[in-house]
Structures are given as C-alpha cells and as structure tokens.
Design an enzyme around this catalytic site. Structure first.
Site, PDB file in Angstrom:
ATOM      1  N   PHE A  37       0.832  -1.199   0.000  1.00 15.18           N
ATOM      2  CA  PHE A  37       0.000   0.000   0.000  1.00 15.18           C
ATOM      3  C   PHE A  37       0.869   1.253   0.000  1.00 15.18           C
ATOM      4  O   PHE A  37       1.774   1.385   0.825  1.00 15.18           O
ATOM      5  CB  PHE A  37      -0.908  -0.017   1.233  1.00 15.18           C
ATOM      6  CG  PHE A  37      -1.869   1.124   1.317  1.00 15.18           C
ATOM      7  CD1 PHE A  37      -2.841   1.308   0.342  1.00 15.18           C
ATOM      8  CD2 PHE A  37      -1.828   2.012   2.379  1.00 15.18           C
ATOM      9  CE1 PHE A  37      -3.747   2.354   0.422  1.00 15.18           C
ATOM     10  CE2 PHE A  37      -2.727   3.053   2.482  1.00 15.18           C
ATOM     11  CZ  PHE A  37      -3.691   3.234   1.491  1.00 15.18           C
ATOM     12  N   SER A 105       3.398  -6.790   2.604  1.00 16.30           N
ATOM     13  CA  SER A 105       2.429  -5.935   3.286  1.00 16.30           C
ATOM     14  C   SER A 105       1.033  -6.094   2.674  1.00 16.30           C
ATOM     15  O   SER A 105       0.481  -7.196   2.668  1.00 16.30           O
ATOM     16  CB  SER A 105       2.911  -4.486   3.251  1.00 16.30           C
ATOM     17  OG  SER A 105       2.171  -3.686   4.148  1.00 16.30           O
ATOM     18  N   MET A 106       0.436  -5.025   2.111  1.00 13.44           N
ATOM     19  CA  MET A 106      -0.857  -5.179   1.441  1.00 13.44           C
ATOM     20  C   MET A 106      -0.735  -6.146   0.270  1.00 13.44           C
ATOM     21  O   MET A 106      -1.718  -6.817  -0.088  1.00 13.44           O
ATOM     22  CB  MET A 106      -1.403  -3.840   0.955  1.00 13.44           C
ATOM     23  CG  MET A 106      -2.769  -3.961   0.269  1.00 13.44           C
ATOM     24  SD  MET A 106      -3.457  -2.426  -0.374  1.00 13.44           S
ATOM     25  CE  MET A 106      -2.556  -2.277  -1.934  1.00 13.44           C
ATOM     26  N   ASP A 206       8.732  -4.240  13.432  1.00 18.12           N
ATOM     27  CA  ASP A 206       8.056  -3.666  12.270  1.00 18.12           C
ATOM     28  C   ASP A 206       7.220  -2.498  12.765  1.00 18.12           C
ATOM     29  O   ASP A 206       6.356  -2.661  13.624  1.00 18.12           O
ATOM     30  CB  ASP A 206       7.169  -4.734  11.614  1.00 18.12           C
ATOM     31  CG  ASP A 206       6.534  -4.286  10.309  1.00 18.12           C
ATOM     32  OD1 ASP A 206       6.244  -3.081  10.160  1.00 18.12           O
ATOM     33  OD2 ASP A 206       6.297  -5.141   9.441  1.00 18.12           O
ATOM     34  N   HIS A 236       9.919  -3.025   8.244  1.00 19.84           N
ATOM     35  CA  HIS A 236       8.764  -3.445   7.447  1.00 19.84           C
ATOM     36  C   HIS A 236       9.094  -3.806   5.993  1.00 19.84           C
ATOM     37  O   HIS A 236       8.693  -4.857   5.498  1.00 19.84           O
ATOM     38  CB  HIS A 236       7.692  -2.346   7.471  1.00 19.84           C
ATOM     39  CG  HIS A 236       6.461  -2.727   6.720  1.00 19.84           C
ATOM     40  ND1 HIS A 236       5.687  -3.814   7.071  1.00 19.84           N
ATOM     41  CD2 HIS A 236       5.873  -2.194   5.614  1.00 19.84           C
ATOM     42  CE1 HIS A 236       4.673  -3.921   6.237  1.00 19.84           C
ATOM     43  NE2 HIS A 236       4.761  -2.971   5.335  1.00 19.84           N
TER      44      HIS A 236
END
Length: 272
Positions: A37, A105-106, A206, A236
């Site tokens: 994202f 992530s996303m 993270d 992250h």
C-alpha cells in the site's frame, strides 16, 4: 466536448516489470510479485531480479492508484487492486505450468485473497510482513480522519538498512486506507479458505504492520504446509532491507521444493 481523461504519469522507477522464464527446469514456474500500500514495484524489483536470475518467470504489476500521485490512490478501490492481481496472475499462468504468488504488506493481503478465491490455481504463497489488521491508535479514528482530510502521516520507508529509501507516496491516502480496511476484513474472515502451501517472512521489529498479523494469518489458514521465518535485522520493507538476501535465497529454495513435491512420485517438500 471535454477531451479524454489524461493518464497519470508513472514515477520513474515505479513501473511494472516482467521477466520471461529461463531455458532450464524452472522456466515453466511463474512467480507473481505484489507490492504494498502506497508503494510501487520498486520495492519488489530486487526480489524479482533474483528469481529471474534463478530461472523463474516473474511478473509484478503496478496496482491502480499507485506510482503516480497520492491523490490518485484515494480514487482507487480494493476491487480494482484485486482485479489487477488476478489479471496479472492469469497472464503469467498463460505462459507457465504453475504460479506462486508473493506479496509484501498489502501485497501479502492481496496474495492471500487470491488464494482464497482461486484455491485450485495458486501453487503457493510467499508473504513478507503480510497485513490483515492494525493496532495503531489513530486507526480507530480513521473513518473520521478520512472525512476530514484526504491524507495522513506516511508509512513508507520503514527500513533499518542505512541509505535505503522506498519509492512510495509521501502521504497516506486516507480514503484508500478505508478501502484497505475493507479488504483486510474480508480476507481475515475467509482465512480458512486458504489451502495453498504458505511461507511467511516477518520482521521481529516492524513499525507499520505489527508481527501479530503473521500470527493471525498462520493460525487462521487451512494450509497443511506452512513455514514461518523471523527476520531479525529488518523493519517493514524487508525486501529492501538487511534480510533481503535471506528472503530471496530461501524463497527460491522453497519454490523448487514445492514444485518437486507436486511432481508424480516425488518426496514431500522440506518443511523445516
């Protein structure tokens, strides 16, 4: 009459990429990479280049609303994101015998969602700090914040390695974040639909996606074949961080093991 709507200009370095498979035995195995994202394919390119050098076919699309201006992200929807991932998967599957899906992530959320709706098609999931929820206090106020302002503090470039910057938006698009929350809720509710082999790489520290996300995912899916790898030296955006070489090498080994496991009379995959 008004002219056609101009196509947003993509930031240099944010372009989607694709690599054909090599001539060796891995050339018929595809790996679809999905960025996060507010991010871009730039965060996935080193991983993609490594997998391509190993002989795999690789593809990484640019998600709608990304790689241009943060305002464009607020006009995008989670249905557009999932549709783009599915189209990219079908394109890669059209030139491969099997396709693994890897996300950051996303991108991990979208990869997981694809495995939910296409359980017979996804050969396996490789997830890096996948997102399904957040425990951030300001997230509780997001519906109000999204009504009041189109942007919030950025989440990009959470990287431990000095001198490395992620190509991503300088602001968090709040209305797009509401779309992401909807995607999280649906994906989280349907985790038992995931049956594909899954390996999760997650950072011990993270500042964007809490490590509990990986626990929720691994506890919720129905896959009989799962593996968890804790990254001790990355934040992250681990695909650009100190543990990137570990992710790249381990993912190639894991994919090959699961391709062998899917062949007739093959021994079971290594599940260390």
């Amino acid at each position: 009459m008004p002219g056609p709507t101009p196509v947003p200009e993509v930031m240099p370095g944010a372009e989607p990429f694709s690599f054909p498979g090599g001539d060796g035995p891995d050339g018929r195995t595809g790996v679809l990479l999905v960025h996060g994202f507010t991010g871009t394919p730039m965060s996935m390119r080193p991983w993609g280049e490594h997998l391509a050098a190993e002989g795999f076919a690789v593809s990484c699309p640019l998600l709608p609303g990304h790689g241009t201006r943060w305002e464009d992200c607020n006009a995008s929807t989670h249905d557009q994101w999932t549709g783009t991932v599915e189209d990219a998967f079908d394109e890669l599957a059209g030139r491969c015998d099997r396709v693994f899906v890897a996300g950051l992530s996303m991108g991990g959320t979208l990869a997981t969602r694809l495995a939910q709706v296409r359980p017979d098609d996804v050969a396996g999931l490789l997830l890096v700090n996948p997102a399904l929820m957040t425990q951030r206090l300001d997230a509780k106020l997001l519906p109000l914040i999204a009504r009041l302002t189109g942007s919030w503090a950025p989440i990009a470039s959470d990287i431990k390695k000095p001198g490395v910057t992620e190509l991503a938006y300088p602001k968090l698009p709040t209305r797009a974040m509401m779309q992401l929350r909807g995607l999280w809720a649906t994906t989280r509710a349907e985790l038992p639909l995931v049956t594909a082999p899954t390996i999760v790489f997650h950072s011990a520290e993270d500042h964007v996606v809490e490590p509990v996300n990986s626990t929720v995912l691994l506890d919720g899916i129905s896959s009989a074949d799962t593996e968890e790898v804790v990254l001790r030296d990355s934040y992250h955006v681990a695909t650009l961080d100190n543990d990137a070489p570990l992710i790249f090498a381990r993912s190639a080994e894991w994919i090959r093991a699961h391709v062998r496991a899917g062949e007739p009379d093959a021994p079971p995959a290594d599940r260390r």
